[in-house]
Design a protein around this motif. Structure first.
Motif, PDB file in Angstrom:
ATOM      1  N   ASP A   5      -7.679   8.989  63.254  1.00  0.00           N
ATOM      2  CA  ASP A   5      -8.520   8.821  62.065  1.00  0.00           C
ATOM      3  C   ASP A   5      -7.709   8.806  60.777  1.00  0.00           C
ATOM      4  O   ASP A   5      -8.082   8.151  59.816  1.00  0.00           O
ATOM      5  CB  ASP A   5      -9.573   9.922  62.005  1.00  0.00           C
ATOM      6  N   GLY A   6      -6.589   9.528  60.757  1.00  0.00           N
ATOM      7  CA  GLY A   6      -5.763   9.555  59.553  1.00  0.00           C
ATOM      8  C   GLY A   6      -5.206   8.188  59.205  1.00  0.00           C
ATOM      9  O   GLY A   6      -5.076   7.843  58.033  1.00  0.00           O
ATOM     10  N   VAL A   7      -4.902   7.406  60.213  1.00  0.00           N
ATOM     11  CA  VAL A   7      -4.370   6.059  59.997  1.00  0.00           C
ATOM     12  C   VAL A   7      -5.496   5.092  59.677  1.00  0.00           C
ATOM     13  O   VAL A   7      -5.399   4.268  58.767  1.00  0.00           O
ATOM     14  CB  VAL A   7      -3.568   5.584  61.227  1.00  0.00           C
ATOM     15  N   VAL A   8      -6.580   5.187  60.416  1.00  0.00           N
ATOM     16  CA  VAL A   8      -7.725   4.287  60.193  1.00  0.00           C
ATOM     17  C   VAL A   8      -8.321   4.523  58.809  1.00  0.00           C
ATOM     18  O   VAL A   8      -8.688   3.596  58.120  1.00  0.00           O
ATOM     19  CB  VAL A   8      -8.782   4.476  61.300  1.00  0.00           C
ATOM     20  N   GLY A   9      -8.382   5.772  58.423  1.00  0.00           N
ATOM     21  CA  GLY A   9      -8.870   6.115  57.074  1.00  0.00           C
ATOM     22  C   GLY A   9     -10.328   6.502  57.055  1.00  0.00           C
ATOM     23  O   GLY A   9     -11.177   5.860  57.667  1.00  0.00           O
ATOM     24  N   GLU A  10     -10.588   7.586  56.334  1.00  0.00           N
ATOM     25  CA  GLU A  10     -11.945   8.118  56.240  1.00  0.00           C
ATOM     26  C   GLU A  10     -12.938   7.097  55.685  1.00  0.00           C
ATOM     27  O   GLU A  10     -14.041   6.951  56.187  1.00  0.00           O
ATOM     28  CB  GLU A  10     -11.941   9.362  55.358  1.00  0.00           C
TER      29      GLU A  10
END
Length: 91
Positions: free
Chosen positions: A81-86
């Protein structure tokens, strides 16, 4: 023939960044034979094949949307999720 149904594209320019960072680590993970990445990339390829079949068969837009949702869920699993982005997750 027109294959793509009418769609809306959501794009958040405030969170856009160069994707090379993500893809270079994915390449290294692939080279190392990391099962999640190798199997995940094969599954992403299968989504593309399924999408083409759905478009050619004139299936409903919901069929294509389902594949896009599966693709997004798999990217979250592979990259985190950190890479995909909130914000992208919220969309």
């Amino acid at each position: 023939p027109k294959l793509l149904p009418t769609m809306y594209l959501a794009w958040n320019t405030t969170v856009a960044e160069e994707s090379g960072k993500v893809h270079s680590t994915a390449k290294q993970r692939w080279i190392k034979g990391e099962k999640l990445i190798v199997d995940g990339m094969k599954e992403v390829a299968s989504f593309a094949d399924e999408a083409k079949k759905a478009l050619v068969a004139d299936n409903t837009p919901e069929d294509l949307a389902g594949l896009m949702q599966k693709n997004f869920a798999l990217r979250r699993k592979m990259y985190g999720d950190g890479v995909v982005g909130e914000r992208n997750i919220e969309l």
